[in-house]
Design an enzyme around this catalytic site. Sequence first.
Site, PDB file in Angstrom:
ATOM      1  N   ASP A 161       0.873  -1.168  -0.091  1.00  0.00           N
ATOM      2  CA  ASP A 161       0.025  -0.059  -0.100  1.00  0.00           C
ATOM      3  C   ASP A 161       0.725   1.261  -0.030  1.00  0.00           C
ATOM      4  O   ASP A 161       0.700   2.328  -0.735  1.00  0.00           O
ATOM      5  CB  ASP A 161      -0.987   0.002   1.271  1.00  0.00           C
ATOM      6  N   GLU A 385       1.486  -9.590  11.513  1.00  0.00           N
ATOM      7  CA  GLU A 385       1.252  -9.152  10.072  1.00  0.00           C
ATOM      8  C   GLU A 385       2.728  -8.909   9.418  1.00  0.00           C
ATOM      9  O   GLU A 385       2.724  -9.435   8.250  1.00  0.00           O
ATOM     10  CB  GLU A 385       0.493  -7.854  10.144  1.00  0.00           C
TER      11      GLU A 385
END
Length: 429
Positions: A161, A385
């Site tokens: 992102d 993550e």
Amino acid sequence: MIVINFLDEQAKKIMLGNDKGNYTVPTVGLYPYQWNWDSAFAALGFATFDINRAWIELETLFSSQWSNGMVPHIIFHQSIAGYFPGPDVWDTNQVPQTSGISQPPVAASFARLIFDKDKEFGLDRLKELFPKFMASHRWFFEHRNENGMIVVNHPWESGRDNAPEWDEAMQNIDISNVGEYDRNDLSHVDPHMRPQKQDYDRFMAIVYFARACNWNEKTMAKNGPFRVADSGMTFILLRANRDLLEIAKILGEDGSEIERWIKTIERGVEQLWNPKIGAYDAINIRTGTFANSISSASFLCWYGGVENSTLLETFERVIKSSTYSVPSHDPNSEKFEPFRYWRGPVWGVINTMIGMGLKQMGHNKRAEKVRSDTAVLIAKSGFAEYFNPIDASPAGGRDFTWTAAIWLAWASPNASDFQEILGVKNGRD
Ligand code: GLC
């Protein structure tokens, strides 16, 4: 060994805890829906203990494929209050509702690996999915192809992102129509591990543009605020086409269209080489300029089946600058931030693809380092993550599906490393 078995069990538990029956969420709370490439990684993880469930994960993902072939990046199977940007913001008019962009097409590659685990069981499932993989790859060629370089219309489409390779192209985006919004991510994760407001405003400006033109691909390609060729997408699609060609052979299907795609991307890859930085780079299609950013996406070249000795030197330099491989951005760059999402941290899924690629191209020692570093990060800090590449601390969401999945399928010392199916070359190093 006890620790390893314990981690295997824990990984399984995480996957089952995030399992919604026919799809998994990446992690509870922060990401409460089905994400495209997360699901493909989840399928790989499921294949280590429940092959039927692995196929179901892919089947659910492709059941939301758009009629134009696009596999959306999020599928909103249920409505969750407070998530931003939720289905009403995307407004794509699909059932179930979905986002309006795609994500890296790893599905065909992983279907091939899953099929190999149990060919008899998988044959009918693979047959059903084959035309869907074809339609998805065709969509990339129709709508995300600039001279063989694969482009993204939104940084979210790349799966990385807020990577520094988007900075220059993002700067020029007009954010005057964005207004106020409430970010749900910041209530789950420390803000210094997430993209900044300046990024988020631009993420939203692109969504609003695409929504206003009713997700019309031609308009977005011509006038969209963001169109950047991405080495990550390009190598991943190149690899996915190579695997799809093998699947076509297994099924006795015609592979000539896939062969043409492979040739086209092989030519596109050459244009992404930026000699100034000694790495494959991103190119802003609107301006024709390189991002001058050394990121882990470049190191997916081996996964794409492309050899490059200069890149190997760059890889060595980057690895030496970090305690754990592979930092998502070059630690020697002024943009490096060890905690901020795609601007430095290590991501297990990228490591898996880099490790698989290195091994397949015969760089066995380097492949083993990437794999063992990933295993150490998980053993030290759990199924986070992503991880700080300098001190191994966990970052972002916890109990993360794809980190658990890659542990089971690749990083765990108990994992098979797909050696036979991938036709690994004899070790060169
Ligand atoms: C973030 C990541 C993206 C991933 C998603 C769900 O947006 O950047 O790659 O698919 O989270 O895990």
